[in-house]
Motif scaffolding. Structure first.
Motif, PDB file in Angstrom:
ATOM      1  N   PHE A 335     -48.961 -19.432  -4.667  1.00 54.56           N
ATOM      2  CA  PHE A 335     -48.791 -20.804  -5.147  1.00 54.56           C
ATOM      3  C   PHE A 335     -47.298 -21.109  -5.129  1.00 54.56           C
ATOM      4  CE2 PHE A 335     -49.619 -23.842  -8.975  1.00 54.56           C
ATOM      5  CZ  PHE A 335     -49.532 -24.929  -8.114  1.00 54.56           C
ATOM      6  N   GLY A 336     -46.928 -22.104  -4.301  1.00 50.46           N
ATOM      7  CA  GLY A 336     -45.511 -22.453  -4.178  1.00 50.46           C
ATOM      8  C   GLY A 336     -44.956 -22.024  -2.829  1.00 50.46           C
ATOM      9  N   HIS A 337     -43.632 -22.231  -2.658  1.00 52.69           N
ATOM     10  CA  HIS A 337     -43.036 -21.967  -1.341  1.00 52.69           C
ATOM     11  C   HIS A 337     -42.853 -20.485  -1.038  1.00 52.69           C
ATOM     12  CE1 HIS A 337     -39.355 -21.314  -3.548  1.00 52.69           C
ATOM     13  NE2 HIS A 337     -39.353 -22.576  -4.002  1.00 52.69           N
ATOM     14  N   GLY A 338     -42.859 -19.631  -2.059  1.00 55.56           N
ATOM     15  CA  GLY A 338     -42.793 -18.185  -1.811  1.00 55.56           C
ATOM     16  C   GLY A 338     -41.416 -17.637  -1.459  1.00 55.56           C
ATOM     17  N   VAL A 339     -40.365 -18.446  -1.647  1.00 53.48           N
ATOM     18  CA  VAL A 339     -39.010 -17.971  -1.360  1.00 53.48           C
ATOM     19  C   VAL A 339     -38.403 -17.375  -2.632  1.00 53.48           C
ATOM     20  CG1 VAL A 339     -36.676 -18.633  -0.633  1.00 53.48           C
ATOM     21  CG2 VAL A 339     -38.672 -19.698   0.436  1.00 53.48           C
ATOM     22  N   GLY A 340     -37.787 -16.211  -2.499  1.00 51.73           N
ATOM     23  CA  GLY A 340     -37.081 -15.597  -3.638  1.00 51.73           C
ATOM     24  C   GLY A 340     -38.032 -15.008  -4.657  1.00 51.73           C
ATOM     25  N   LEU A 341     -37.688 -15.224  -5.934  1.00 54.42           N
ATOM     26  CA  LEU A 341     -38.445 -14.639  -7.040  1.00 54.42           C
ATOM     27  C   LEU A 341     -39.893 -15.126  -7.079  1.00 54.42           C
ATOM     28  CD1 LEU A 341     -38.539 -13.164  -9.854  1.00 54.42           C
ATOM     29  CD2 LEU A 341     -37.703 -15.305 -10.844  1.00 54.42           C
ATOM     30  N   CYS A 342     -40.811 -14.164  -7.227  1.00 44.14           N
ATOM     31  CA  CYS A 342     -42.228 -14.469  -7.485  1.00 44.14           C
ATOM     32  C   CYS A 342     -42.385 -14.386  -9.001  1.00 44.14           C
ATOM     33  CB  CYS A 342     -43.099 -13.438  -6.772  1.00 44.14           C
ATOM     34  SG  CYS A 342     -44.824 -13.441  -7.269  1.00 44.14           S
ATOM     35  N   GLN A 343     -42.610 -15.545  -9.646  1.00 41.35           N
ATOM     36  CA  GLN A 343     -42.579 -15.573 -11.121  1.00 41.35           C
ATOM     37  C   GLN A 343     -43.720 -14.771 -11.746  1.00 41.35           C
ATOM     38  OE1 GLN A 343     -42.304 -19.958 -10.962  1.00 41.35           O
ATOM     39  NE2 GLN A 343     -40.736 -19.718 -12.528  1.00 41.35           N
ATOM     40  N   TRP A 344     -44.936 -14.896 -11.192  1.00 44.28           N
ATOM     41  CA  TRP A 344     -46.047 -14.112 -11.752  1.00 44.28           C
ATOM     42  C   TRP A 344     -45.869 -12.636 -11.419  1.00 44.28           C
ATOM     43  CZ3 TRP A 344     -49.285 -14.806 -15.559  1.00 44.28           C
ATOM     44  CH2 TRP A 344     -49.621 -16.109 -15.951  1.00 44.28           C
ATOM     45  N   GLY A 345     -45.245 -12.345 -10.281  1.00 49.85           N
ATOM     46  CA  GLY A 345     -44.958 -10.952  -9.943  1.00 49.85           C
ATOM     47  C   GLY A 345     -43.963 -10.363 -10.923  1.00 49.85           C
ATOM     48  N   MET A 346     -42.973 -11.160 -11.311  1.00 52.95           N
ATOM     49  CA  MET A 346     -41.995 -10.729 -12.316  1.00 52.95           C
ATOM     50  C   MET A 346     -42.715 -10.413 -13.634  1.00 52.95           C
ATOM     51  SD  MET A 346     -38.679 -12.811 -13.777  1.00 52.95           S
ATOM     52  CE  MET A 346     -39.522 -14.363 -14.112  1.00 52.95           C
ATOM     53  N   GLU A 347     -43.644 -11.281 -14.014  1.00 54.90           N
ATOM     54  CA  GLU A 347     -44.393 -11.064 -15.237  1.00 54.90           C
ATOM     55  C   GLU A 347     -45.240  -9.785 -15.141  1.00 54.90           C
ATOM     56  OE1 GLU A 347     -44.397 -11.988 -18.149  1.00 54.90           O
ATOM     57  OE2 GLU A 347     -46.384 -11.546 -18.965  1.00 54.90           O
ATOM     58  N   GLY A 348     -45.885  -9.592 -13.974  1.00 56.36           N
ATOM     59  CA  GLY A 348     -46.690  -8.383 -13.775  1.00 56.36           C
ATOM     60  C   GLY A 348     -45.860  -7.126 -13.933  1.00 56.36           C
ATOM     61  N   GLN A 349     -44.657  -7.157 -13.390  1.00 56.77           N
ATOM     62  CA  GLN A 349     -43.779  -5.985 -13.484  1.00 56.77           C
ATOM     63  C   GLN A 349     -43.250  -5.801 -14.900  1.00 56.77           C
ATOM     64  OE1 GLN A 349     -41.336  -4.702 -10.266  1.00 56.77           O
ATOM     65  NE2 GLN A 349     -41.610  -6.622  -9.177  1.00 56.77           N
ATOM     66  N   ALA A 350     -42.958  -6.902 -15.578  1.00 54.82           N
ATOM     67  CA  ALA A 350     -42.460  -6.814 -16.959  1.00 54.82           C
ATOM     68  C   ALA A 350     -43.525  -6.155 -17.844  1.00 54.82           C
ATOM     69  CB  ALA A 350     -42.107  -8.204 -17.491  1.00 54.82           C
ATOM     70  N   ARG A 351     -44.800  -6.483 -17.593  1.00 48.36           N
ATOM     71  CA  ARG A 351     -45.888  -5.888 -18.384  1.00 48.36           C
ATOM     72  C   ARG A 351     -46.022  -4.396 -18.106  1.00 48.36           C
ATOM     73  NH1 ARG A 351     -50.687 -10.462 -17.879  1.00 48.36           N
ATOM     74  NH2 ARG A 351     -49.426 -12.197 -18.670  1.00 48.36           N
ATOM     75  N   GLU A 352     -45.544  -3.956 -16.943  1.00 50.65           N
ATOM     76  CA  GLU A 352     -45.579  -2.522 -16.630  1.00 50.65           C
ATOM     77  C   GLU A 352     -44.324  -1.818 -17.123  1.00 50.65           C
ATOM     78  OE1 GLU A 352     -46.445  -1.832 -12.487  1.00 50.65           O
ATOM     79  OE2 GLU A 352     -48.300  -3.000 -12.579  1.00 50.65           O
ATOM     80  N   GLY A 353     -43.470  -2.552 -17.807  1.00 53.04           N
ATOM     81  CA  GLY A 353     -42.318  -1.918 -18.455  1.00 53.04           C
ATOM     82  C   GLY A 353     -40.996  -2.029 -17.716  1.00 53.04           C
ATOM     83  N   ARG A 354     -40.957  -2.762 -16.612  1.00 55.21           N
ATOM     84  CA  ARG A 354     -39.681  -2.887 -15.895  1.00 55.21           C
ATOM     85  C   ARG A 354     -38.796  -3.934 -16.564  1.00 55.21           C
ATOM     86  NH1 ARG A 354     -43.236  -2.455 -11.788  1.00 55.21           N
ATOM     87  NH2 ARG A 354     -43.401  -0.305 -11.117  1.00 55.21           N
ATOM     88  N   ARG A 355     -37.500  -3.743 -16.374  1.00 53.79           N
ATOM     89  CA  ARG A 355     -36.518  -4.633 -16.987  1.00 53.79           C
ATOM     90  C   ARG A 355     -36.180  -5.785 -16.044  1.00 53.79           C
ATOM     91  NH1 ARG A 355     -33.849  -2.056 -21.226  1.00 53.79           N
ATOM     92  NH2 ARG A 355     -33.183  -4.185 -21.697  1.00 53.79           N
ATOM     93  N   ALA A 356     -35.679  -6.867 -16.633  1.00 53.16           N
ATOM     94  CA  ALA A 356     -35.409  -8.092 -15.874  1.00 53.16           C
ATOM     95  C   ALA A 356     -34.493  -7.853 -14.672  1.00 53.16           C
ATOM     96  CB  ALA A 356     -34.809  -9.153 -16.796  1.00 53.16           C
TER      97      ALA A 356
END
Ligand SMILES: [Zn+2]
Length: 373
Positions: A335-356
């Motif tokens: 959903f969206g243009h797909g350039v740069g940061l994937c916001q839901w992907g960032m959230e998925g990784q944050a839930r797995e314990g990765r830092r910003a």
């Protein structure tokens, strides 16, 4: 940062719950007081601005330190009240519309953007990542457009900014902004360290795309060249990671296309839509549009998507099926243009314990985090 809040024919209504000053174009004080009750700011046919009983070609409204200004746009569909920190500079354009610029600290601006660009359930690390991306995008534009009278627009054209927010989300966002104070994404170009234009979108659907698809011909730095594999966005709510088939009638699509492309205004109708080229990531890079009398027109995939409507064609990672009367979009991913940061992907990784920081550097390969101030 100079944020263009709006250009409005009807003007707006402002209020300051505290001491304020209104200055003219050369800095002369036009009005001041301990409190500014709701007052209309309008423009007449001679392009004079009327505010708090004075008329002036330009006005700067500045509350005493700490106070915010409440603003209601008078021509908006929903007349909602927003609060802004900093100062508001009123001017006019050629069409006697009132222009309102919010001159505000970058950190305050970022805190006014993040709540509108993330989902409330996002992890604190995702809030921090979004704060860095929003700050980076703003600083990039501040460095690029010295000739414009503003740096960023308050709406979807840039980043959605709605001023100061004082609820729980607002407090969580301020904590994320403070924790990343001044931090931006940059890359080491041959001519020195450069802030990147930190594009982001809701969900990449599997792989990010290059900025070159949004800005053909642009010199795209490595962090924005796409190709980042990401399945972390599969946790996305709604139809962001995968979306169900959607349709648009050819006549509705043709009406949209005509307003965006003069060359098509003379066509009788739209007879066919084909995919002309896909990117390495499988996104539609270019479509071929055919008219009723054999006319042809190619259009960049992202431009076509916006003409269709981003709620119907949620990304260019899909198939186009021409069904005669209607065009159907199938196998949609992201959903969206797909350039740069994937916001839901960032959230998925944050839930797995990765830092910003770690997450951001994955989506902008070759970038590094630097303190801009
Ligand atoms: Zn993703």
């Amino acid at each position: 940062v100079r944020v263009l809040l709006f250009e409005s024919r009807a003007g707006c209504r402002v209020r300051v719950l505290g001491a304020y000053t209104i200055c003219g174009p050369t800095g002369e004080v036009l009005a001041e007081g301990d409190e500014l009750p709701w007052t209309d700011v309008t423009v007449d046919a001679e392009r004079m601005i009327h505010i708090a009983g004075v008329s002036t070609p330009g006005a700067n409204l500045a509350p005493a330190s700490g106070a915010t200004m409440d603003v209601v746009r008078l021509d908006a569909e929903k007349q909602e009240q927003l609060a802004f920190a900093g100062e508001i500079e009123f001017s006019t354009d050629d069409e006697s519309r009132l222009r309102a610029l919010n001159l505000v600290e970058v950190e305050t601006y970022v805190a006014g953007v993040v709540p509108n660009e993330v989902w409330p359930q996002f992890h604190d690390e995702a809030f921090k990542g979004q704060a860095v991306a929003a700050r980076t995008y703003a600083l990039y534009l501040m460095g690029e457009h010295h000739a414009r009278y503003f740096d960023v627009r308050a709406g979807e054209g840039d980043q959605v900014y709605r001023g100061v927010r004082d609820d729980d989300i607002g407090r969580r966002v301020r904590a994320a902004v403070n924790a990343t104070h001044g931090v931006v994404l940059a890359w080491d170009s041959p001519s020195g360290t450069r802030v990147i234009c930190a594009y982001y979108s809701a969900a990449c659907g599997g792989k990010s795309q290059s900025l070159a698809e949004l800005r053909p011909g642009a010199d795209v730095p490595p962090p924005l060249r796409g190709g980042v594999e990401c399945d972390f966005c599969k946790i996305a709510k709604g139809e962001a990671y995968r979306w169900k088939p959607r349709e648009i009638t050819k006549s509705a699509l043709f009406a949209q296309l005509k307003t965006r492309d003069q060359a098509m205004a003379s066509w009788g109708s739209l007879s066919a839509v084909e995919i002309a080229r896909r990117t390495d990531a499988g996104r539609i890079a270019e479509v071929l549009l055919r008219g009723d009398a054999g006319q042809q027109k190619s259009m960049a995939g992202e431009r076509f998507r916006l003409a269709v409507g981003s709620r119907v064609m949620r990304s260019t990672a899909c198939d186009i099926v021409d069904e005669g009367e209607v065009i159907r979009f199938e196998n949609g991913r992201g959903f969206g243009h797909g350039v740069g940061l994937c916001q839901w992907g960032m959230e998925g990784q944050a839930r797995e314990g990765r830092r910003a920081g770690e997450i951001l550097l994955m989506y902008y390969p070759g970038a590094r985090l630097v303190r801009a101030y």
